[in-house]
Design a protein around this motif. Structure first.
Motif, PDB file in Angstrom:
ATOM      1  N   ILE A   1      -4.978  11.372  -3.543  1.00 47.36           N
ATOM      2  CA  ILE A   1      -6.006  10.766  -2.698  1.00 47.36           C
ATOM      3  C   ILE A   1      -7.055  11.776  -2.238  1.00 47.36           C
ATOM      4  O   ILE A   1      -8.112  11.394  -1.736  1.00 47.36           O
ATOM      5  CB  ILE A   1      -5.409  10.033  -1.471  1.00 47.36           C
ATOM      6  CG1 ILE A   1      -4.634  10.988  -0.570  1.00 47.36           C
ATOM      7  CG2 ILE A   1      -4.552   8.859  -1.909  1.00 47.36           C
ATOM      8  CD1 ILE A   1      -4.226  10.374   0.759  1.00 47.36           C
TER       9      ILE A   1
ATOM     10  N   TYR B   1      -6.137   4.603  -7.754  1.00 48.69           N
ATOM     11  CA  TYR B   1      -6.979   4.326  -6.587  1.00 48.69           C
ATOM     12  C   TYR B   1      -8.446   4.057  -6.956  1.00 48.69           C
ATOM     13  O   TYR B   1      -9.099   3.248  -6.321  1.00 48.69           O
ATOM     14  CB  TYR B   1      -6.961   5.474  -5.567  1.00 48.69           C
ATOM     15  CG  TYR B   1      -5.613   5.993  -5.187  1.00 48.69           C
ATOM     16  CD1 TYR B   1      -4.784   5.282  -4.323  1.00 48.69           C
ATOM     17  CD2 TYR B   1      -5.155   7.220  -5.664  1.00 48.69           C
ATOM     18  CE1 TYR B   1      -3.544   5.776  -3.945  1.00 48.69           C
ATOM     19  CE2 TYR B   1      -3.913   7.730  -5.294  1.00 48.69           C
ATOM     20  CZ  TYR B   1      -3.108   7.005  -4.449  1.00 48.69           C
ATOM     21  OH  TYR B   1      -1.890   7.501  -4.073  1.00 48.69           O
TER      22      TYR B   1
ATOM     23  N   PHE C   1       0.835  -1.198   0.000  1.00 47.37           N
ATOM     24  CA  PHE C   1       0.000   0.000   0.000  1.00 47.37           C
ATOM     25  C   PHE C   1       0.871   1.249   0.000  1.00 47.37           C
ATOM     26  O   PHE C   1       0.579   2.232  -0.695  1.00 47.37           O
ATOM     27  CB  PHE C   1      -0.933  -0.008   1.209  1.00 47.37           C
ATOM     28  CG  PHE C   1      -2.201  -0.790   1.003  1.00 47.37           C
ATOM     29  CD1 PHE C   1      -3.432  -0.145   0.985  1.00 47.37           C
ATOM     30  CD2 PHE C   1      -2.171  -2.171   0.839  1.00 47.37           C
ATOM     31  CE1 PHE C   1      -4.611  -0.863   0.799  1.00 47.37           C
ATOM     32  CE2 PHE C   1      -3.334  -2.895   0.652  1.00 47.37           C
ATOM     33  CZ  PHE C   1      -4.563  -2.246   0.632  1.00 47.37           C
TER      34      PHE C   1
ATOM     35  N   PHE D   1       1.076   3.936  -3.119  1.00 52.74           N
ATOM     36  CA  PHE D   1       0.821   5.348  -2.831  1.00 52.74           C
ATOM     37  C   PHE D   1       1.957   6.222  -3.351  1.00 52.74           C
ATOM     38  O   PHE D   1       1.720   7.237  -4.036  1.00 52.74           O
ATOM     39  CB  PHE D   1       0.644   5.524  -1.320  1.00 52.74           C
ATOM     40  CG  PHE D   1       0.579   6.950  -0.852  1.00 52.74           C
ATOM     41  CD1 PHE D   1      -0.607   7.670  -0.902  1.00 52.74           C
ATOM     42  CD2 PHE D   1       1.709   7.580  -0.359  1.00 52.74           C
ATOM     43  CE1 PHE D   1      -0.658   8.990  -0.474  1.00 52.74           C
ATOM     44  CE2 PHE D   1       1.672   8.896   0.076  1.00 52.74           C
ATOM     45  CZ  PHE D   1       0.474   9.604   0.025  1.00 52.74           C
TER      46      PHE D   1
ATOM     47  N   TRP E   1      -7.944   5.532   1.613  1.00 54.89           N
ATOM     48  CA  TRP E   1      -6.650   6.209   1.663  1.00 54.89           C
ATOM     49  C   TRP E   1      -6.608   7.345   2.667  1.00 54.89           C
ATOM     50  O   TRP E   1      -5.624   7.498   3.399  1.00 54.89           O
ATOM     51  CB  TRP E   1      -6.258   6.649   0.260  1.00 54.89           C
ATOM     52  CG  TRP E   1      -6.088   5.436  -0.594  1.00 54.89           C
ATOM     53  CD1 TRP E   1      -7.036   4.836  -1.379  1.00 54.89           C
ATOM     54  CD2 TRP E   1      -4.932   4.599  -0.656  1.00 54.89           C
ATOM     55  NE1 TRP E   1      -6.527   3.690  -1.943  1.00 54.89           N
ATOM     56  CE2 TRP E   1      -5.247   3.518  -1.522  1.00 54.89           C
ATOM     57  CE3 TRP E   1      -3.659   4.666  -0.085  1.00 54.89           C
ATOM     58  CZ2 TRP E   1      -4.331   2.514  -1.815  1.00 54.89           C
ATOM     59  CZ3 TRP E   1      -2.741   3.669  -0.385  1.00 54.89           C
ATOM     60  CH2 TRP E   1      -3.081   2.599  -1.233  1.00 54.89           C
TER      61      TRP E   1
END
Length: 486
Positions: free
Chosen positions: A382, A343, A327, A331, A399
């Motif tokens: 995000i 995402y 993760f 990101f 997120w």
């Protein structure tokens, strides 16, 4: 007096002399491969592979594919001949771009899939030919640099997280030069790609492996054989989620339990609140009810834990369900590339047998980096929902919720700090762009591509490279500042 024609052959080119009357002959140079294949364009002494695809008069469909022959040349020397099954690919990009992308499968003489190594890439049968988006009527280009996907995938592989590997090529299809493409691997389960355990209808261990996608819906087999015009205008199918092809999150993007039924009509008023998980492996037509139930329950348990954990009290039961490192890396690569499609679409999730849910591989950066709008350079992707109102595909709640956990933020900080002194240093980022640009330009591929696809010369290729390098430095420096406060 009628003209006469004489040919004089050299390696890689034919000099065609045409005599007309008593005038001096006209010399017409015809580029050829060393096997006599006439090229649609003269690649001169380019080291970039040149791919000739011939479907023998058959039109290329959206799906299913049509058989053809692929020849690959390097410096006009034939290095590989292969039967393929080829079709168009993409959703929005397919409809908007005059420079179409393709899926192809390598096949044997009987038309069955055959694992083959292409340009040194590991043997497999499923491949992609990705071109940048060019819209002639509206005169715009996405990714003038031609390298967004390559840069993102290469960075991911350099930090140890598999992404589709590929090679730059130039292609012609049925005699038409199509420009620079990225020939790359289809993201799929394979020991040399996403290396997870197999899962079939007889499997008794339901824990994996699975590959899911958060994405626009795929047109299913029921659309096989429909005319190309259908796929050029089938916007509704992008939002046609069904119990066969997907399952829905229990929670909406605002972290609330969803109370209205799943699988509503395309673009229904509440679609923006929903997150659907598409079955990628096993395929929708192969996955069993028991497997569907297991993976949907696993995602629900993870999301519930993520929402209910009291981080202040040290509760992090969500970590029992996910590979936090994957993760974090997902990101960092998507945020560095300001990938506005990340995402919420073009997003892969993987769960191996007896393993945790992992993010990635990263995919689809054609409106990333300095290209896309929507997200400013000085904010996180995000935070998409702060800038876009009721898009059909909004940012899942995961997120921002993860960023509320100090332990997750610390994991991001530690990993970013380590990578910034190595793979993601400004020096390495600049070098990757400049080396790629030099390769494309030294081999004159950029000139040939834009002799075909130039629609707006206001921004030169050289300027696009400077802009990309400046963006990467500015974005990485901004991330230094923000992550430094974590």
């Amino acid at each position: 007096m009628q003209g006469t024609v004489r040919n004089i052959f050299w390696i890689g080119i034919v000099s065609l002399f045409i005599w007309t009357g008593c005038k001096e002959p006209l010399e017409v140079l015809i580029p050829k491969g060393d096997d006599g294949q006439v090229f649609a364009i003269d690649t001169q002494d380019s080291e970039i592979p040149y791919v000739v695809i011939d479907t023998r008069g058959a039109s290329i469909p959206y799906e299913p594919g049509v058989q053809g022959q692929m020849k690959i040349y390097q410096e006009k020397k034939l290095i590989q001949t292969q039967l393929i099954d080829i079709e168009y690919r993409g959703k929005t990009s397919f409809r908007l771009s005059d420079k179409k992308a393709f899926n192809f499968e390598t096949v044997d003489d009987a038309g069955e899939g055959e694992d083959v190594s292409i340009l040194g890439l590991p043997e497999e049968e499923d491949w992609r030919l990705i071109g940048h988006v060019v819209n002639i009527p509206e005169r715009y280009i996405w990714d003038r640099s031609l390298m967004f996907n390559h840069i993102a995938y290469e960075l991911s592989n350099q930090i140890g997280k598999y992404a589709s590997r590929g090679k730059f090529v130039e292609i012609e299809v049925n005699g038409e030069y199509m420009g620079v493409y990225y020939l790359c691997e289809k993201v799929k389960r394979d020991s040399k790609r996403i290396d997870i355990k197999s899962l079939n209808t007889s499997s008794t261990n339901l824990t994996g492996g699975y590959i899911l996608k958060i994405d626009k819906a795929d047109a299913g087999p029921e659309h096989d054989g429909k005319p190309l015009s259908y796929f050029l205008n089938n916007w509704d199918d992008d939002a046609r989620y069904t119990a066969q092809n997907s399952f829905r999150s229990t929670y909406d993007i605002l972290r609330n339990p969803i109370t209205f039924p799943a699988f509503g009509s395309p673009y229904h008023p509440n679609l923006y609140l929903e997150t659907y998980f598409m079955y990628e492996y096993p395929k929708a037509e192969d996955i069993t009810d028991a497997q569907k139930s297991y993976i949907a329950g696993y995602l629900d348990d993870f999301e519930t834990a993520l929402l209910q954990d009291d981080f202040g009290a040290g509760e992090r039961t969500y970590a029992n369900y996910i590979d936090i490192g994957s993760f974090v890396d997902y990101f960092l690569i998507n945020e560095l590339g300001r990938n506005v499609d990340a995402y919420r679409i073009s997003t892969f999730l993987v769960k191996d047998r007896d393993g945790k849910l992992a993010m990635g591989p990263v995919w689809d950066f054609n409106i990333g980096f300095d290209e896309g709008g929507r997200i400013p350079m000085d904010d996180w992707v995000i935070n998409y929902n702060n800038y876009v109102n009721q898009d059909a595909w909004m940012m899942p709640f995961w997120w921002n919720r993860l960023m509320e956990d100090p332990i997750f933020r610390e994991a991001v900080k530690s990993r970013w700090t380590s990578l910034r002194s190595s793979t993601l240093s400004n020096g390495n980022l600049q070098k990757l762009v400049s080396d790629t640009s030099k390769y494309l330009q030294d081999n004159k591929a950029v000139v040939r591509n834009y002799s075909k696809w130039e629609v707006n010369a206001d921004r030169t290729y050289d300027q696009s490279i400077l802009d990309l390098q400046n963006f990467l430095s500015q974005r990485a420096n901004w991330m230094d500042t923000k992550i430094g406060t974590f």
